[in-house]
Design an enzyme around this catalytic site. Structure first.
Site, PDB file in Angstrom:
ATOM      1  N   ASN A 121       0.846  -1.199   0.000  1.00 22.25           N
ATOM      2  CA  ASN A 121       0.000   0.000   0.000  1.00 22.25           C
ATOM      3  C   ASN A 121       0.876   1.243   0.000  1.00 22.25           C
ATOM      4  O   ASN A 121       2.077   1.173   0.252  1.00 22.25           O
ATOM      5  CB  ASN A 121      -0.884   0.003   1.256  1.00 22.25           C
ATOM      6  CG  ASN A 121      -2.162  -0.802   1.067  1.00 22.25           C
ATOM      7  OD1 ASN A 121      -2.901  -0.631   0.104  1.00 22.25           O
ATOM      8  ND2 ASN A 121      -2.401  -1.719   1.990  1.00 22.25           N
ATOM      9  N   CYS A 180      -4.862  -7.018  -4.111  1.00 18.07           N
ATOM     10  CA  CYS A 180      -5.299  -5.787  -4.780  1.00 18.07           C
ATOM     11  C   CYS A 180      -5.884  -6.175  -6.131  1.00 18.07           C
ATOM     12  O   CYS A 180      -5.157  -6.697  -6.993  1.00 18.07           O
ATOM     13  CB  CYS A 180      -4.107  -4.850  -4.949  1.00 18.07           C
ATOM     14  SG  CYS A 180      -4.524  -3.351  -5.858  1.00 18.07           S
ATOM     15  N   GLY A 181      -7.186  -5.957  -6.281  1.00 20.16           N
ATOM     16  CA  GLY A 181      -7.856  -6.389  -7.508  1.00 20.16           C
ATOM     17  C   GLY A 181      -7.428  -5.565  -8.719  1.00 20.16           C
ATOM     18  O   GLY A 181      -7.079  -6.107  -9.774  1.00 20.16           O
ATOM     19  N   ASN A 182      -7.430  -4.245  -8.552  1.00 22.93           N
ATOM     20  CA  ASN A 182      -6.992  -3.394  -9.676  1.00 22.93           C
ATOM     21  C   ASN A 182      -5.497  -3.584  -9.931  1.00 22.93           C
ATOM     22  O   ASN A 182      -5.048  -3.529 -11.090  1.00 22.93           O
ATOM     23  CB  ASN A 182      -7.281  -1.924  -9.365  1.00 22.93           C
ATOM     24  CG  ASN A 182      -8.768  -1.612  -9.446  1.00 22.93           C
ATOM     25  OD1 ASN A 182      -9.495  -2.259 -10.194  1.00 22.93           O
ATOM     26  ND2 ASN A 182      -9.212  -0.650  -8.669  1.00 22.93           N
ATOM     27  N   GLU A 197      -9.730   3.666   1.150  1.00 20.14           N
ATOM     28  CA  GLU A 197      -8.839   2.503   1.147  1.00 20.14           C
ATOM     29  C   GLU A 197      -7.852   2.476   2.322  1.00 20.14           C
ATOM     30  O   GLU A 197      -7.104   3.450   2.527  1.00 20.14           O
ATOM     31  CB  GLU A 197      -8.019   2.440  -0.155  1.00 20.14           C
ATOM     32  CG  GLU A 197      -8.479   1.327  -1.067  1.00 20.14           C
ATOM     33  CD  GLU A 197      -7.524   1.063  -2.188  1.00 20.14           C
ATOM     34  OE1 GLU A 197      -6.428   0.518  -1.943  1.00 20.14           O
ATOM     35  OE2 GLU A 197      -7.885   1.407  -3.325  1.00 20.14           O
ATOM     36  N   ARG A 198      -7.883   1.368   3.024  1.00 17.88           N
ATOM     37  CA  ARG A 198      -6.862   1.113   4.067  1.00 17.88           C
ATOM     38  C   ARG A 198      -5.477   1.156   3.423  1.00 17.88           C
ATOM     39  O   ARG A 198      -5.301   0.662   2.324  1.00 17.88           O
ATOM     40  CB  ARG A 198      -7.114  -0.276   4.648  1.00 17.88           C
ATOM     41  CG  ARG A 198      -6.009  -0.779   5.542  1.00 17.88           C
ATOM     42  CD  ARG A 198      -6.263  -2.171   6.052  1.00 17.88           C
ATOM     43  NE  ARG A 198      -6.019  -3.203   5.047  1.00 17.88           N
ATOM     44  CZ  ARG A 198      -5.909  -4.496   5.376  1.00 17.88           C
ATOM     45  NH1 ARG A 198      -6.088  -4.891   6.619  1.00 17.88           N
ATOM     46  NH2 ARG A 198      -5.683  -5.398   4.436  1.00 17.88           N
ATOM     47  N   CYS A 258     -11.523   0.763  -6.247  1.00 14.77           N
ATOM     48  CA  CYS A 258     -10.833  -0.272  -5.461  1.00 14.77           C
ATOM     49  C   CYS A 258     -11.386  -1.613  -5.952  1.00 14.77           C
ATOM     50  O   CYS A 258     -12.575  -1.898  -5.775  1.00 14.77           O
ATOM     51  CB  CYS A 258     -11.138  -0.064  -3.973  1.00 14.77           C
ATOM     52  SG  CYS A 258     -10.551  -1.399  -2.935  1.00 14.77           S
ATOM     53  N   GLY A 259     -10.548  -2.415  -6.580  1.00 12.33           N
ATOM     54  CA  GLY A 259     -11.032  -3.633  -7.253  1.00 12.33           C
ATOM     55  C   GLY A 259     -11.671  -4.627  -6.300  1.00 12.33           C
ATOM     56  O   GLY A 259     -12.774  -5.142  -6.550  1.00 12.33           O
ATOM     57  N   THR A 260     -11.006  -4.900  -5.183  1.00 12.72           N
ATOM     58  CA  THR A 260     -11.595  -5.852  -4.230  1.00 12.72           C
ATOM     59  C   THR A 260     -12.826  -5.237  -3.564  1.00 12.72           C
ATOM     60  O   THR A 260     -13.751  -5.959  -3.174  1.00 12.72           O
ATOM     61  CB  THR A 260     -10.561  -6.234  -3.147  1.00 12.72           C
ATOM     62  OG1 THR A 260      -9.963  -5.045  -2.611  1.00 12.72           O
ATOM     63  CG2 THR A 260      -9.483  -7.158  -3.708  1.00 12.72           C
TER      64      THR A 260
HETATM   65  N1  LIG Z   1      -5.869  -1.129   0.310  1.00 10.14           N
HETATM   66  C1  LIG Z   1      -6.201  -2.552   0.281  1.00 10.14           C
HETATM   67  C2  LIG Z   1      -5.301  -3.290  -0.741  1.00 10.14           C
HETATM   68  C3  LIG Z   1      -5.499  -2.744  -2.133  1.00 10.14           C
HETATM   69  C4  LIG Z   1      -6.913  -2.897  -2.562  1.00 10.14           C
HETATM   70  C5  LIG Z   1      -7.331  -2.116  -3.791  1.00 10.14           C
HETATM   71  N2  LIG Z   1      -6.351  -1.221  -4.379  1.00 10.14           N
HETATM   72  C6  LIG Z   1      -7.869  -3.063  -4.856  1.00 10.14           C
HETATM   73  O1  LIG Z   1      -7.843  -2.727  -6.042  1.00 10.14           O
HETATM   74  O2  LIG Z   1      -8.348  -4.161  -4.462  1.00 10.14           O
HETATM   75  C7  LIG Z   1      -5.963  -3.154   1.647  1.00 10.14           C
HETATM   76  O3  LIG Z   1      -4.972  -2.837   2.264  1.00 10.14           O
HETATM   77  O4  LIG Z   1      -6.803  -3.970   2.065  1.00 10.14           O
END
Ligand SMILES: N[C@H](CCC[C@H](N)C(=O)O)C(=O)O
Length: 260
Positions: free
Chosen positions: A64, A73-75, A188-189, A198-200
């Site tokens: 991160n 990280c989905g994206n 986003e964390r 945020c993909g996920t």
């Molecule tokens: N920030 C998220 C990880 C990246 C998720 C996001 N960028 C995506 O596309 O899924 C976490 O620490 O849980």
């Protein structure tokens, strides 16, 4: 000097580094944080190392923007498949490993990438929100007018509240559009701010909505563009064969010298 590539996937942007020779495995938290800093470094929501992995096309190691190693990280997964193709490491499909296990990715028409996500076997309903893990932990809350929200403020309040303050959580605010699609905005964390998508989080928001009316596909609007989530609904809170689909594009490449 560190050669890097910058990608963005519906506005979620990443630094990608080809680490197949293992030259950059020693990057520290502070160095990754500096590289992701939008004023002192390159600037990104996250950084990924593309590593060698026996039996797979590659391994994806995700950090991160706070410099700490993250979960899936989905994206980022969609971006690294396109990056691997640019490196001529793959043809039009890839099998790789990430923090949450194995993934498959395929390049579609134009800049479209489809990413196979791991199954989701549990969606926990709390009073006004849902909790689920799509490779990263997500809090999903339905709201009336998502465009009017101060997502940075409201997302931080939830993320730093007692149940989540230690490990953190990604916070998604979701509005149901009239045409069956959803509009998702995410705090986003690890970025500790709203990201353009945020993909996920998009995946989590689509599955929560499908608990009741379960079509096999949900169109998702985000600040950074549109995505699609496809899935097979096995039970009320049980989904598999989940695909996160959307654009991921190369932006620029360069090389950077870390500060002494
Ligand atoms: N920030 C998220 C990880 C990246 C998720 C996001 N960028 C995506 O596309 O899924 C976490 O620490 O849980």
């Amino acid at each position: 000097m560190i050669p890097f590539f910058k990608y963005q996937a519906t506005g979620n942007d990443f630094i990608l580094i080809d680490n197949r020779e293992g030259l950059y495995s020693g990057l520290t938290t502070e160095q990754v944080k500096w590289l992701c800093d939008r004023r002192f470094g390159i600037g990104a929501d996250g950084l990924m190392l593309l590593n060698k992995k026996q039996g797979y096309d590659f391994d994806m190691k995700y950090f991160n923007a706070d410099g700490r190693e993250g979960s899936m990280c989905g994206n980022g997964g969609r971006s690294i498949v396109r990056f691997a193709h640019k490196l001529r490491l793959i043809g039009h499909s890839a099998s790789f490993t990430a923090a949450d296990g194995e993934h498959e990715g395929t390049l579609g028409n134009g800049d479209w990438v489809r990413l196979h996500m791991n199954p989701v076997r549990a969606i926990k309903k709390e009073n006004d929100h849902f909790i689920l893990d799509t490779g990263s932990p997500h809090y999903v809350k339905h709201v009336e007018k998502v465009a009017d929200l101060d997502v940075a403020k409201e997302g931080a309040a939830i993320r730093y509240s007692a149940p989540f303050s230690e490990k953190g959580i990604n916070v998604n605010f979701v509005e149901l559009n009239g045409d069956g699609s959803i509009y998702v905005r995410t705090y986003e964390r690890g970025v500790e701010d709203e990201t353009y998508s945020c993909g996920t989080g998009v995946t989590a928001s689509a599955l929560v909505g499908a608990r009741s009316n379960g079509p096999g596909k949900v169109d998702v609007q985000t600040l950074g563009g549109r995505l699609q989530v496809e899935f097979t609904k096995v039970g009320d809170n049980d989904f598999e064969d989940i695909w996160l689909c959307g654009p991921a594009t190369f932006v620029f490449k360069g090389e950077i010298e870390l500060p002494l």
